[in-house]
Design a protein around this motif. Structure first.
Motif, PDB file in Angstrom:
ATOM      1  N   UNK A   3       0.826  -1.204   0.000  1.00 53.10           N
ATOM      2  CA  UNK A   3       0.000   0.000   0.000  1.00 53.10           C
ATOM      3  C   UNK A   3       0.864   1.260   0.000  1.00 53.10           C
ATOM      4  N   UNK A   4       1.905   1.263   0.821  1.00 50.98           N
ATOM      5  CA  UNK A   4       2.788   2.438   0.876  1.00 50.98           C
ATOM      6  C   UNK A   4       3.435   2.691  -0.472  1.00 50.98           C
ATOM      7  N   UNK A  70      -2.420  -2.045  -8.358  1.00 57.19           N
ATOM      8  CA  UNK A  70      -3.493  -1.702  -7.422  1.00 57.19           C
ATOM      9  C   UNK A  70      -4.544  -2.791  -7.382  1.00 57.19           C
ATOM     10  N   UNK A  71      -4.918  -3.339  -8.549  1.00 56.10           N
ATOM     11  CA  UNK A  71      -5.926  -4.404  -8.577  1.00 56.10           C
ATOM     12  C   UNK A  71      -5.440  -5.660  -7.849  1.00 56.10           C
ATOM     13  N   UNK A  76      -5.644  -9.124  -2.729  1.00 53.84           N
ATOM     14  CA  UNK A  76      -4.980  -9.677  -1.554  1.00 53.84           C
ATOM     15  C   UNK A  76      -5.504  -9.033  -0.266  1.00 53.84           C
ATOM     16  N   UNK A  77      -5.722  -7.710  -0.305  1.00 51.61           N
ATOM     17  CA  UNK A  77      -6.208  -7.010   0.883  1.00 51.61           C
ATOM     18  C   UNK A  77      -7.630  -7.434   1.229  1.00 51.61           C
ATOM     19  N   UNK A  78      -8.429  -7.698   0.190  1.00 55.52           N
ATOM     20  CA  UNK A  78      -9.782  -8.157   0.451  1.00 55.52           C
ATOM     21  C   UNK A  78      -9.803  -9.488   1.171  1.00 55.52           C
ATOM     22  N   UNK A 354      -9.514  -0.707   5.967  1.00 60.01           N
ATOM     23  CA  UNK A 354     -10.418   0.309   5.422  1.00 60.01           C
ATOM     24  C   UNK A 354      -9.719   1.650   5.278  1.00 60.01           C
ATOM     25  N   UNK A 355      -8.844   1.966   6.247  1.00 62.24           N
ATOM     26  CA  UNK A 355      -8.118   3.237   6.153  1.00 62.24           C
ATOM     27  C   UNK A 355      -7.186   3.249   4.943  1.00 62.24           C
TER      28      UNK A 355
END
Length: 431
Positions: A3-4, A70-71, A76-78, A354-355
């Motif tokens: 993310x960073x 990003x996709x 992965x984050x989901x 979420x953040x």
């Protein structure tokens, strides 16, 4: 970390790094040249192939890579979010991170404005490029070490020598004040001529290289001619005064019977020539000193001095910036350690993810908005420059696009894009 990386990347800036006004001017000139056929080819939105390639395709490629990454991260984050559990620790950690990033951003902006950080960085990069270019031209050979104090002492020594050689001559003919001023002027003139003649002798190959402009070479010749004339005038003045003084002394002592006496003339010049050669020798010594204190490449020493000064100032400012950032990091690390110590255990919460989603969404919207602004800016500037140059060239009858519209119609045509267009070409769905 993923993310960073997404949040810190600047694909639009990278895509537009080389798209400056000069590049647009080149595109417009090429299209004006193509307009001699009477038609400028465009797509259905009246954008030429060149401007579409420059304004849209570059951004599409860089932003497309970002969107693909990003996709992958969203998938992965989901999956990670589904496994996450809420905890008080995660909420507090999120707040700490947000406060830290906000404070660091504010401190960074304030520090950069107060210390002219951007200007110092630009000056450092320019001076570094200039010095490294010169060093490459010199085959990696470093510049001659600047010994300004030794050089000044040498020049002063030349002046003192000139003083002892010429002061007695002027002092016997003129009042002390005039003799003092004349001696200083003559010494200064010979020292200056020595300095520039020595530099020319050392740098003649570089100064008169084939790649240099004729105007630059002419300017060098004019400058050197000026100091050569200064040397000749100085030698002529001291020679004339010495000659006149010797003639006067010989007349007073009875050494000259009549004007034009050949024996007397030979006697005067036998006394005069050593005096002239001493002045010439002083000039030769000055030329030699100047020769050995200069580099073969003009401004090579100065480029290193300027680079070192710019590097010192930038590194000092950069160290101050890092010190401020480290201070903020240490402050929040202390708070984070206290928070962790107060919690026996914790898990990453879905709110934390979420953040990240919110920040990524904000980043994405900014990128899309930035892409729209950058693309439209180039499209509109290109349209204006193309219309202006066509009018200036008198080619107002040219037609545009598949419908062969006129120049006036093309000038009033809206060829800009919107956010939906950018998302469509990238197949980018909103988070």
């Amino acid at each position: 970390m993923s993310f960073d990386k997404l949040l810190n990347e600047s694909p639009i800036d990278e895509a537009n790094r080389h798209q400056d006004e000069h590049h647009l001017s080149q595109l417009v000139m090429e299209e004006v040249a193509d307009s001699k056929t009477g038609v400028i080819l465009t797509d259905k939105n009246y954008r030429t192939n060149r401007i579409r390639e420059a304004a849209i395709n570059g951004i599409k490629e860089r932003l497309g890579r970002w969107a693909e990454f990003r996709n992958d991260i969203l998938i992965k984050a989901g999956a990670k979010k589904n496994e996450a559990k809420n905890s008080e620790m995660d909420v507090k950690l999120k707040k700490l991170q947000e406060d830290r990033e906000e404070q660091k951003s504010q401190a960074r902006d304030k520090y950069m404005r107060r210390n002219d950080y951007a200007d110092l960085k630009s000056d450092h990069e320019l001076t570094k490029h200039r010095y490294e270019t010169m060093r490459a031209e010199m085959g990696g050979k470093p510049p001659v070490k600047s010994k300004i104090f030794i050089y000044l002492i040498s020049i002063l020594a030349i002046g003192f020598i000139e003083w002892f050689i010429n002061y007695s001559t002027f002092n016997m003919k003129y009042p002390s004040g005039i003799a003092f001023g004349a001696t200083v002027l003559i010494a200064l003139s010979i020292a200056l001529a020595s300095h520039f003649h020595g530099a020319l002798l050392k740098q003649r190959v570089a100064l008169f290289a084939k790649h240099r402009k004729k105007e630059d070479k002419r300017q060098i010749i004019i400058k050197q001619s000026f100091f050569s004339l200064l040397l000749i005038i100085s030698l002529a003045i001291v020679t004339y005064n010495r000659y006149d003084l010797l003639m006067e002394q010989m007349v007073n002592t009875g050494g000259v019977m009549l004007p034009g006496d050949e024996v007397a003339e030979v006697s005067v010049w036998s006394e005069l020539w050593p005096f002239v050669m001493m002045n010439v020798l002083v000039w030769v010594v000055g030329v030699a000193i100047s020769y050995f204190t200069h580099d073969e490449q003009p401004d090579y020493q100065e480029s290193l001095v300027h680079y070192n000064k710019a590097k010192h100032k930038f590194h000092k400012a950069d160290a101050g910036l890092k010190e401020e950032e480290n201070r903020i990091d240490e402050e929040f690390e202390a708070k984070l350690r206290a928070l962790k110590n107060s919690q026996a255990s914790h898990v990453h919460s879905s709110k934390e993810l979420d953040s990240y989603f919110e920040r990524l969404n904000a980043k994405e919207q900014r990128l899309v908005s930035q892409a729209v602004t950058a693309i439209n800016g180039m499209l509109e500037q290109h349209q204006m420059m193309l219309v202006t140059m066509l009018r200036q060239s008198g080619n107002e009858s040219v037609k545009f696009g598949p419908d062969l519209i006129s120049l006036d119609q093309y000038q009033n045509k809206n060829i800009t894009v919107d956010a939906a267009y950018v998302r469509e070409i990238l197949a980018m769905e909103t988070i």
